[in-house]
Design an enzyme around this catalytic site. Structure first.
Site, PDB file in Angstrom:
ATOM      1  N   CYS A  98       1.467   0.929  12.572  1.00 22.40           N
ATOM      2  CA  CYS A  98       2.688   1.353  11.882  1.00 22.40           C
ATOM      3  C   CYS A  98       3.422   2.438  12.658  1.00 22.40           C
ATOM      4  O   CYS A  98       4.570   2.715  12.387  1.00 22.40           O
ATOM      5  CB  CYS A  98       2.362   1.836  10.479  1.00 22.40           C
ATOM      6  SG  CYS A  98       1.406   0.645   9.546  1.00 22.40           S
ATOM      7  N   GLN A 132      -7.578   0.117   3.830  1.00 21.07           N
ATOM      8  CA  GLN A 132      -8.385  -0.506   4.892  1.00 21.07           C
ATOM      9  C   GLN A 132      -9.796  -0.852   4.430  1.00 21.07           C
ATOM     10  O   GLN A 132     -10.512  -1.560   5.120  1.00 21.07           O
ATOM     11  CB  GLN A 132      -8.467   0.416   6.120  1.00 21.07           C
ATOM     12  CG  GLN A 132      -7.153   0.577   6.855  1.00 21.07           C
ATOM     13  CD  GLN A 132      -6.656  -0.719   7.502  1.00 21.07           C
ATOM     14  OE1 GLN A 132      -7.399  -1.691   7.668  1.00 21.07           O
ATOM     15  NE2 GLN A 132      -5.383  -0.748   7.873  1.00 21.07           N
ATOM     16  N   THR A 182      10.834  -7.122 -11.746  1.00 20.65           N
ATOM     17  CA  THR A 182      10.249  -8.455 -11.934  1.00 20.65           C
ATOM     18  C   THR A 182       9.116  -8.660 -10.933  1.00 20.65           C
ATOM     19  O   THR A 182       9.258  -8.367  -9.751  1.00 20.65           O
ATOM     20  CB  THR A 182      11.340  -9.536 -11.761  1.00 20.65           C
ATOM     21  OG1 THR A 182      12.333  -9.292 -12.747  1.00 20.65           O
ATOM     22  CG2 THR A 182      10.786 -10.934 -11.946  1.00 20.65           C
ATOM     23  N   SER A 200      -3.756  -2.956  -0.523  1.00 25.80           N
ATOM     24  CA  SER A 200      -2.615  -3.729  -0.031  1.00 25.80           C
ATOM     25  C   SER A 200      -3.049  -5.159   0.282  1.00 25.80           C
ATOM     26  O   SER A 200      -4.047  -5.359   0.990  1.00 25.80           O
ATOM     27  CB  SER A 200      -2.083  -3.063   1.243  1.00 25.80           C
ATOM     28  OG  SER A 200      -1.109  -3.875   1.851  1.00 25.80           O
ATOM     29  N   GLY A 201      -2.275  -6.127  -0.237  1.00 24.68           N
ATOM     30  CA  GLY A 201      -2.640  -7.533  -0.084  1.00 24.68           C
ATOM     31  C   GLY A 201      -2.788  -8.002   1.352  1.00 24.68           C
ATOM     32  O   GLY A 201      -3.756  -8.686   1.698  1.00 24.68           O
ATOM     33  N   HIS A 202      -1.838  -7.594   2.210  1.00 27.03           N
ATOM     34  CA  HIS A 202      -1.822  -8.206   3.550  1.00 27.03           C
ATOM     35  C   HIS A 202      -2.934  -7.717   4.465  1.00 27.03           C
ATOM     36  O   HIS A 202      -3.082  -8.201   5.585  1.00 27.03           O
ATOM     37  CB  HIS A 202      -0.447  -8.066   4.212  1.00 27.03           C
ATOM     38  CG  HIS A 202      -0.090  -6.691   4.684  1.00 27.03           C
ATOM     39  ND1 HIS A 202      -0.116  -6.345   6.002  1.00 27.03           N
ATOM     40  CD2 HIS A 202       0.315  -5.588   4.019  1.00 27.03           C
ATOM     41  CE1 HIS A 202       0.282  -5.086   6.134  1.00 27.03           C
ATOM     42  NE2 HIS A 202       0.537  -4.603   4.941  1.00 27.03           N
ATOM     43  N   GLY A 243       0.820  -1.208   0.000  1.00 29.42           N
ATOM     44  CA  GLY A 243       0.000   0.000   0.000  1.00 29.42           C
ATOM     45  C   GLY A 243       0.853   1.257   0.000  1.00 29.42           C
ATOM     46  O   GLY A 243       0.512   2.250  -0.649  1.00 29.42           O
ATOM     47  N   THR A 244       1.956   1.219   0.712  1.00 24.14           N
ATOM     48  CA  THR A 244       2.833   2.392   0.786  1.00 24.14           C
ATOM     49  C   THR A 244       3.363   2.749  -0.602  1.00 24.14           C
ATOM     50  O   THR A 244       3.372   3.920  -0.998  1.00 24.14           O
ATOM     51  CB  THR A 244       3.998   2.113   1.763  1.00 24.14           C
ATOM     52  OG1 THR A 244       3.436   1.786   3.038  1.00 24.14           O
ATOM     53  CG2 THR A 244       4.922   3.303   1.896  1.00 24.14           C
TER      54      THR A 244
HETATM   55  N1  PLP Z   1      -2.678   3.050   4.185  1.00 29.65           N
HETATM   56  C1  PLP Z   1      -3.403   2.666   5.243  1.00 29.65           C
HETATM   57  C2  PLP Z   1      -4.720   3.296   5.513  1.00 29.65           C
HETATM   58  C3  PLP Z   1      -2.903   1.657   6.083  1.00 29.65           C
HETATM   59  O1  PLP Z   1      -3.625   1.272   7.147  1.00 29.65           O
HETATM   60  C4  PLP Z   1      -1.638   1.090   5.802  1.00 29.65           C
HETATM   61  C5  PLP Z   1      -1.061   0.075   6.724  1.00 29.65           C
HETATM   62  O2  PLP Z   1      -1.404  -0.015   7.861  1.00 29.65           O
HETATM   63  C6  PLP Z   1      -0.952   1.508   4.664  1.00 29.65           C
HETATM   64  C7  PLP Z   1      -1.498   2.490   3.879  1.00 29.65           C
HETATM   65  C8  PLP Z   1       0.368   0.912   4.294  1.00 29.65           C
HETATM   66  O3  PLP Z   1       0.172  -0.311   3.644  1.00 29.65           O
HETATM   67  P1  PLP Z   1       1.391  -1.361   3.527  1.00 29.65           P
HETATM   68  O4  PLP Z   1       1.623  -1.908   4.890  1.00 29.65           O
HETATM   69  O5  PLP Z   1       0.909  -2.379   2.560  1.00 29.65           O
HETATM   70  O6  PLP Z   1       2.545  -0.596   2.998  1.00 29.65           O
END
Ligand code: PLP
Length: 385
Positions: free
Chosen positions: A324, A178, A236, A198-200, A71-72
């Site tokens: 985070c 989210q 890749t 984001s996958g996880h 996601g980042t």
């Molecule tokens: N954006 C939001 C709203 C999130 O909650 C998070 C992770 O907690 C992220 C972005 C970052 O995603 P990733 O951990 O896949 O980099």
């Protein structure tokens, strides 16, 4: 001791079905999708299938999906790629409650001559839309507003927001990390230009994400060095991760309504019982417009970290503030933006559930919470009686 996992906004368990789908891609189907030979060719078909599965969940075209590492990365690409494609404009509008993966990127832009406007929220965490309308001007390149908040679960009115932005010559990005897999969303009926996931966060593995780019949206590539993803994201491909994300999206598309109901029932049971049984606690965030899996509760005059440590002794995983950013003892920027008093912001706990939680786990946690809160209150220097 069995782990009770209520920290699904931090990360989720990969679904067994996802793992099964990924398994052959490590030691059997390990070719490079860019290779000319048949062995590699079958891998690119797997990526094509995953792209269709993601697009199907979002209601968009497969060609509008770019796979990323998280996601980042999706957020960085959306913000920086939009600005690089619109060099004459120097203003970005965002909110004070974004995840750092947007907020830090925007704040850094101020060091590079951009004006960044951060919209505020009210005490329920709701956005002031009138302020957004006032702020959009001819110099605005990008509006980036999250779909749902990771700490409180508050869902922003993205349809209303896109109505305001549409036709103003501004790109609209939403960090939907989210929201995806938790609430239904249909991009074919929306004018969102860019969307991160984001996958996880939806039972796929860590290390894979995606960015939706509406057809015709101007975006400069962030990663250079290869022709992958039609030249829009070099490197890749993380094929097992991409295939896992595809499967997770397929599962979400199939089960989202049924799972939402179950998760919301468990979340509400947990939340109501805690609010009832623990003295001096309060819910943070809009009770109605919220993700079905998230509850954020403040326990006045005690430290969230102390609650977490005691929950941990019982095998219960939750989070204080954003996962985070935990590790710093600063109260959460989201709760501060909502004007939550310092004594309550410090004592906030987020429980975030998933389809894998059970009623038994909720009941056990409800039994332990008053015990923990009462014990810590007795030790608190702020409580005199
Ligand atoms: N954006 C939001 C709203 C999130 O909650 C998070 C992770 O907690 C992220 C972005 C970052 O995603 P990733 O951990 O896949 O980099």
């Amino acid at each position: 001791m069995k782990t009770i996992y209520f920290d699904n906004n931090a990360t989720t368990k990969a679904a067994e079905e996802v793992l099964e789908e990924m398994r052959p891609l490590f030691c059997e189907l390990y070719g490079n999708p860019s290779s000319m030979h048949t062995f590699g060719g079958q891998i690119s078909r797997k990526i094509r299938q995953a792209r269709e599965q993601v697009a199907n969940l979002l209601g968009c075209e497969p060609s509008e999906i770019i796979f990323t590492s998280c996601g980042t990365e999706s957020n960085n690409t959306a913000v920086k790629g939009t600005l690089a494609a619109a060099p004459d404009k120097r203003k970005v509008i965002t909110t004070r409650v974004e995840h750092p993966a947007v907020l830090s990127v925007c704040r850094d832009l101020e060091n590079h001559g951009y004006t960044v406007m951060e919209l505020g929220v009210d005490k329920e965490g709701r956005l002031d839309i009138a302020e957004l309308e006032e702020q959009i001007d001819d110099d605005t390149a990008l509006v980036t507003i999250m779909y749902a908040n990771n700490e409180t679960g508050v869902v922003f009115p993205i349809d209303k927001i896109t109505e305001l932005v549409a036709g103003r010559g501004v790109v609209f990005h939403t960090d939907a990390v989210q929201a995806i897999g938790k609430i239904p969303l249909n991009l074919s009926k929306s004018s969102i230009d860019l969307l991160s996931l984001s996958g996880h966060k939806l039972h796929a593995p860590k290390g894979v994400g995606a960015l939706y780019v509406r057809k015709g949206t101007r975006l400069s590539p962030f990663m250079l060095g290869g022709h992958q993803e039609a030249g829009r994201r070099a490197g890749t491909e993380n094929v097992p991760g991409i295939v896992g994300l595809g499967k997770a999206c397929e599962l979400a598309a199939k089960n989202i309504n049924e799972e939402n109901e179950k998760v919301k029932y468990l979340r509400d049971k947990l939340e109501n019982a805690i609010l009832q049984k623990c003295p001096q606690c309060r819910l943070n965030g809009d009770k109605e417009n919220r993700l079905p899996n998230t509850t954020n509760i403040s326990f006045e005059y005690i430290e969230g970290e102390a609650i977490l440590l005691m929950l941990d002794k019982f095998g219960i995983c939750a989070s204080s503030g954003s996962a985070c950013t935990s590790g710093s003892l600063e109260p959460s920027h989201v709760l501060r933006a909502m004007g939550v008093p310092f004594t309550a912001a410090h004592g906030s706990i987020r429980f975030s559930l998933s389809r894998y939680n059970t009623e038994k786990e909720v009941d056990y946690t409800v039994e332990k919470m008053p015990e923990i809160v009462n014990k810590l209150r007795k030790l608190s220097p702020f409580v005199t009686e």
